[in-house]
Design an enzyme around this catalytic site. Structure first.
Site, short mmCIF file in Angstrom:
data_model
loop_
_atom_site.label_atom_id
_atom_site.label_comp_id
_atom_site.label_asym_id
_atom_site.label_seq_id
_atom_site.Cartn_x
_atom_site.Cartn_y
_atom_site.Cartn_z
N ARG A 1 21.93 43.78 12.80
CA ARG A 1 21.39 44.22 11.51
C ARG A 1 20.85 45.64 11.67
O ARG A 1 19.98 45.87 12.51
CB ARG A 1 20.27 43.27 11.06
CG ARG A 1 19.58 43.74 9.81
CD ARG A 1 18.55 42.74 9.28
NE ARG A 1 17.96 43.32 8.09
CZ ARG A 1 16.66 43.55 7.90
NH1 ARG A 1 15.78 43.19 8.80
NH2 ARG A 1 16.26 44.13 6.81
N HIS B 1 15.84 50.42 3.79
CA HIS B 1 14.73 50.09 4.68
C HIS B 1 13.75 51.27 4.63
O HIS B 1 13.47 51.91 5.63
CB HIS B 1 15.22 49.79 6.09
CG HIS B 1 14.29 48.95 6.92
ND1 HIS B 1 14.67 47.77 7.52
CD2 HIS B 1 12.99 49.12 7.24
CE1 HIS B 1 13.65 47.26 8.18
NE2 HIS B 1 12.61 48.06 8.04
N GLU C 1 12.07 44.00 2.63
CA GLU C 1 10.63 43.83 2.43
C GLU C 1 10.10 44.63 1.25
O GLU C 1 9.29 45.55 1.41
CB GLU C 1 9.87 44.21 3.71
CG GLU C 1 10.27 43.36 4.90
CD GLU C 1 9.35 43.52 6.11
OE1 GLU C 1 8.45 44.37 6.07
OE2 GLU C 1 9.53 42.76 7.07
N ASN D 1 11.99 37.70 6.78
CA ASN D 1 11.31 38.37 7.88
C ASN D 1 9.98 37.66 8.09
O ASN D 1 9.16 37.60 7.17
CB ASN D 1 11.06 39.85 7.56
CG ASN D 1 12.35 40.63 7.39
OD1 ASN D 1 13.45 40.10 7.58
ND2 ASN D 1 12.24 41.89 7.01
N TYR E 1 6.61 37.06 10.68
CA TYR E 1 5.84 37.45 11.86
C TYR E 1 4.61 36.58 12.09
O TYR E 1 4.21 36.37 13.24
CB TYR E 1 5.39 38.92 11.75
CG TYR E 1 6.54 39.87 11.88
CD1 TYR E 1 6.98 40.28 13.14
CD2 TYR E 1 7.23 40.34 10.77
CE1 TYR E 1 8.05 41.14 13.29
CE2 TYR E 1 8.31 41.20 10.90
CZ TYR E 1 8.72 41.60 12.16
OH TYR E 1 9.79 42.43 12.30
N GLU F 1 14.23 39.13 10.56
CA GLU F 1 13.33 39.77 11.53
C GLU F 1 12.35 38.74 12.04
O GLU F 1 11.84 37.93 11.27
CB GLU F 1 12.49 40.91 10.91
CG GLU F 1 13.26 42.14 10.56
CD GLU F 1 12.37 43.26 10.00
OE1 GLU F 1 11.14 43.26 10.27
OE2 GLU F 1 12.90 44.10 9.28
C1 PNW Z 1 8.47 45.06 9.23
N1 PNW Z 1 2.29 44.62 7.32
O1 PNW Z 1 7.42 45.90 8.86
C2 PNW Z 1 9.65 45.98 9.08
O2 PNW Z 1 10.74 45.49 8.34
C3 PNW Z 1 10.07 46.63 10.34
O3 PNW Z 1 10.65 47.87 10.02
C4 PNW Z 1 8.88 46.75 11.28
O4 PNW Z 1 9.14 47.53 12.41
C5 PNW Z 1 8.49 45.34 11.66
O5 PNW Z 1 8.21 44.56 10.50
C6 PNW Z 1 7.29 45.26 12.58
O6 PNW Z 1 6.16 45.80 11.96
C7 PNW Z 1 6.16 45.49 8.51
O7 PNW Z 1 1.40 45.38 7.65
C8 PNW Z 1 5.16 46.45 8.61
O8 PNW Z 1 2.07 43.60 6.65
C9 PNW Z 1 3.89 46.16 8.22
C10 PNW Z 1 3.60 44.90 7.72
C11 PNW Z 1 4.58 43.93 7.61
C12 PNW Z 1 5.88 44.24 8.01
#
Ligand code: PNW
Length: 459
Positions: A78, A117, A162, A288, A290, A363
């Protein structure tokens, strides 16, 4: 760790990157500046004053990077297309993606482009940016231009990445480009990002009805910090703005009523015609994931830094009082709490509460401040993070979720937005002085997972 978790045959095993984070070569091909080229030059916007001018020079080193993917056994990659590069005069910038796609196909790696992006052409921001409706039209035109060139070889497409981040970090908290702090404009930006998605899918599908289209949204599991009414309501609000504000229009064709009420004072009034455009039939949804948000409604509870090292202004439009107290779970080097069960929860919720579309984790990964020891990064923590989340994916599949693939963030260490180069997410270490690539322990571990069709018994 626990026993072997095999995945269905045909499951896609991938890794992800994004144009501004890896390409560099920001002046090549007559590429014009994006909002990130501008934002990184604003004092105090990015840790250490870092920029994506060179990044990891993927633009010049993509053949080496594709060879790494092949060696790892990735089935899918991706990447994102830089809008200002793709629209460089004379089609020169599109040539880069043309060569990249051919190199991927030669290596047996399926290309998965994302069209947006976060690198909006600065000229469009100067005309008002995503809060302006015209930007959605321009996005659809650009999508059609890229799809006309690559659509014969690329089957799977993602429109926007996102939209929550692009809208609320870009236009409400100002932690991301273009760094505006205008809550009402942020809501319009979110709407136009989704409208742009719908218009782009229409335009691309008209060119090739057999290709497969979708968007990538960042979803969180959300729980209240306690069963106090204020916490339960705060969790509803965060789930509303983070998850349902995007999922409901994209998949159900309506905004959640409770969120519309939460943001009422900002005069957000989307039309039914727009909602019909936003809810295009799509083949897949990118998730995505995390972390889990644990939410408190008590404005005196400690805030948890999230979106940038400087985060001072709330991205939670209409719910500015919400807080994210720590639960004591272990965190990654981003300060994000590690909770694989939240990924199962998100995937199963999509399966149960929304119309059926193929699901992909587009992601998932862990960022740390880390350096090699004797030439190799021994990233046991990242391996543990990824192993746990892959098992969470397996649990979601067992519960019936139509999960078809998993892309880890990221293939390579890269420019981590407001954190600059201070946080590394790669399976492959990049020495920023020499740009030399070196697989971390996690890269070897992931290659073995792919070879065996799932995380093994013997971790
Ligand atoms: C995502 N937050 O970014 C992005 O899609 C990527 O480009 C990035 O490198 C990755 O996650 C890791 O950070 C985010 O603060 C950045 O909530 C910030 C946030 C969430 C996702």
């Amino acid at each position: 760790m626990s026993e072997q978790a095999r995945f269905p045959d045909g499951f896609r095993w991938g890794a992800a990157t994004a144009a501004y984070q890896v390409e560099g070569a920001t002046d090549a091909d007559g590429r014009a500046p994006s909002v990130w080229d501008t934002f990184v030059r604003r004092p105090g916007a990015v840790l250490g004053g870092d920029t994506g001018d060179v990044a990891v020079d993927h633009y010049h080193r993509f053949r080496e990077d594709v060879a790494i993917m092949r060696d790892l056994g990735l089935t899918s990659y991706r990447f994102s297309v830089s809008w200002p590069r793709a629209q460089a005069p004379g089609g020169r910038g599109l040539g880069f993606y043309d060569r990249l796609v051919d190199a991927l196909l030669d290596a047996g790696v399926e290309p998965w482009p994302t069209l947006y992006h976060w690198d909006l052409p600065q000229t469009l921001e100067d005309a008002g940016g995503w809060p302006e409706r015209d930007t959605a039209h321009r996005f659809a035109d650009y999508a059609a231009e890229v799809h006309a060139v690559l659509g014969d070889r690329v089957r799977n497409w993602l429109t926007v990445n996102e939209p929550w981040c692009a809208a609320f970090l870009g236009y409400a908290s100002g932690d991301h480009a273009p760094g505006r702090r205008e809550p009402a404009a942020a809501l319009r930006a979110a709407h136009h990002l989704m409208l742009g998605h719908g218009m782009a899918v229409q335009a691309m599908r008209a060119q090739r009805p057999d290709n497969r289209f979708g968007a990538a949204v960042n979803l969180y599991a959300v729980s209240p910090a306690s069963d106090a009414e204020a916490d339960v309501d705060a969790a509803r609000r965060v789930d509303g703005l983070q998850n349902r504000f995007f999922l409901d229009p994209l998949l159900l064709g309506r905004y959640p009523e409770d969120v519309l009420a939460d943001v009422e004072r900002y005069g957000f009034a989307p039309s039914d015609a727009d909602l019909a455009t936003i809810r295009q039939p799509i083949e897949h949804l990118g998730v995505n994931y995390y972390s889990r948000h644990t939410v408190s409604g008590d404005p005196d509870s400690a805030p948890q830094a999230a979106s940038s090292p400087f985060a001072e202004h709330s991205p939670w439009v209409g719910s500015e009082h919400v807080r994210f107290p720590s639960t004591g779970r272990p965190t990654t080097g981003m300060g994000w709490e590690i909770d694989p069960s939240g990924l199962t929860e998100v995937l199963v919720r999509l399966h149960r509460e929304y119309p059926a579309v193929d699901l992909y984790v587009t992601e998932n990964g862990a960022g740390y401040q880390e350096e090699p020891a004797n030439g190799t990064v021994h990233d046991a923590e990242r391996i543990r993070y990824l192993d746990g989340h892959l098992r969470a994916c397996r649990d979601a599949i067992d519960a019936g979720a139509p999960l078809r693939g998993y892309f880890t963030w990221s293939l390579l260490d890269n420019f981590e937005w407001a954190w600059g180069y201070s946080r590394r997410f790669g399976l492959v270490h990049v020495d920023y002085a020499t740009l030399r690539r070196a697989p971390k322990d996690s890269a070897r571990w992931y290659a073995e997972v792919i070879r065996r069709g799932g995380p093994g018994a013997s971790e």
